[in-house]
Design a protein around this motif. Sequence first.
Motif, PDB file in Angstrom:
ATOM      1  N   ASN A 165       0.824  -1.211   0.000  1.00  0.00           N
ATOM      2  CA  ASN A 165       0.000   0.000   0.000  1.00  0.00           C
ATOM      3  C   ASN A 165       0.859   1.262   0.000  1.00  0.00           C
ATOM      4  O   ASN A 165       0.477   2.278   0.588  1.00  0.00           O
ATOM      5  N   GLY A 167       2.549   4.699  -0.588  1.00  0.00           N
ATOM      6  CA  GLY A 167       1.941   5.953  -1.016  1.00  0.00           C
ATOM      7  C   GLY A 167       0.572   6.190  -0.428  1.00  0.00           C
ATOM      8  O   GLY A 167      -0.064   7.207  -0.709  1.00  0.00           O
ATOM      9  N   LYS A 168       0.105   5.245   0.389  1.00  0.00           N
ATOM     10  CA  LYS A 168      -1.223   5.344   0.987  1.00  0.00           C
ATOM     11  C   LYS A 168      -1.105   5.183   2.502  1.00  0.00           C
ATOM     12  O   LYS A 168      -0.331   4.366   2.997  1.00  0.00           O
ATOM     13  N   VAL A 170      -2.116   3.704   5.841  1.00  0.00           N
ATOM     14  CA  VAL A 170      -2.794   2.482   6.284  1.00  0.00           C
ATOM     15  C   VAL A 170      -3.229   2.678   7.733  1.00  0.00           C
ATOM     16  O   VAL A 170      -2.398   2.967   8.602  1.00  0.00           O
ATOM     17  N   LEU A 220       2.421   5.325   7.212  1.00  0.00           N
ATOM     18  CA  LEU A 220       2.740   5.545   5.797  1.00  0.00           C
ATOM     19  C   LEU A 220       4.177   5.141   5.552  1.00  0.00           C
ATOM     20  O   LEU A 220       5.084   5.558   6.288  1.00  0.00           O
TER      21      LEU A 220
END
Length: 222
Positions: A165, A167-168, A170, A220
């Motif tokens: 994931n 760049g996102k 969590v 992140l």
Amino acid sequence: MKKIAVVEDDRSLRTALAGLLQENGYTPCLIQDFMEADREIMESQADLVLLDIILPGTNGQAILRNLRKKSQVPVMMLTSKAEEMDEILAMSYGADDYITKPYNPTLLLLKIEAIFRRMTPENQKTEVEYRGMQVDLLRSTMKYDGQEVVLSKNEISILYYLMKNKGKIVSRDELMDYLWDCNDFVDDNTLTVNINRLRKRLEEVGLSGVIETRRRQGYLLV
């Protein structure tokens, strides 16, 4: 058939636990020499260990600490104390999960199944790379700049999920769902302990600040 080593000093509980495992398709291996437990666990070639914290002459945390010098076999701690510190100490020494006695047999089996699912995830790449980090899921290792560190099952799972994931942000709930499948039964501090341990392992190879905490949002990978 998966083999599960049981390190429990209460004879009646040990017998009941062995019966429960056998009835559900596992092969129990009963460890009774607690002073040599880490050696016997290694010799048993168990796929998972159920390890009591309070034992005569020693304790589960000492056994786990010695075991982690030789193996990354998944370990679930069994504790009769519903105290936060026991859980934090268990996870800080490299346990993959814990359950408090008296435990619900169904919950115990669900936790065991969740650990085995994490070990053999379906449709998952066994090697992933991100900004020079090379993660080998089968060997539970991470390489960077010519250095390699061995990670626990939870550590490698957290790193893999963050890389997947990238760049996102969590969320903590998302990570707990991925790690344990039943986060209603997992203390929030357990995830914090695992994140901190992973950060320290990354720092050992010069990767400082790779996992950022976003307040009230999650984590992140940068």
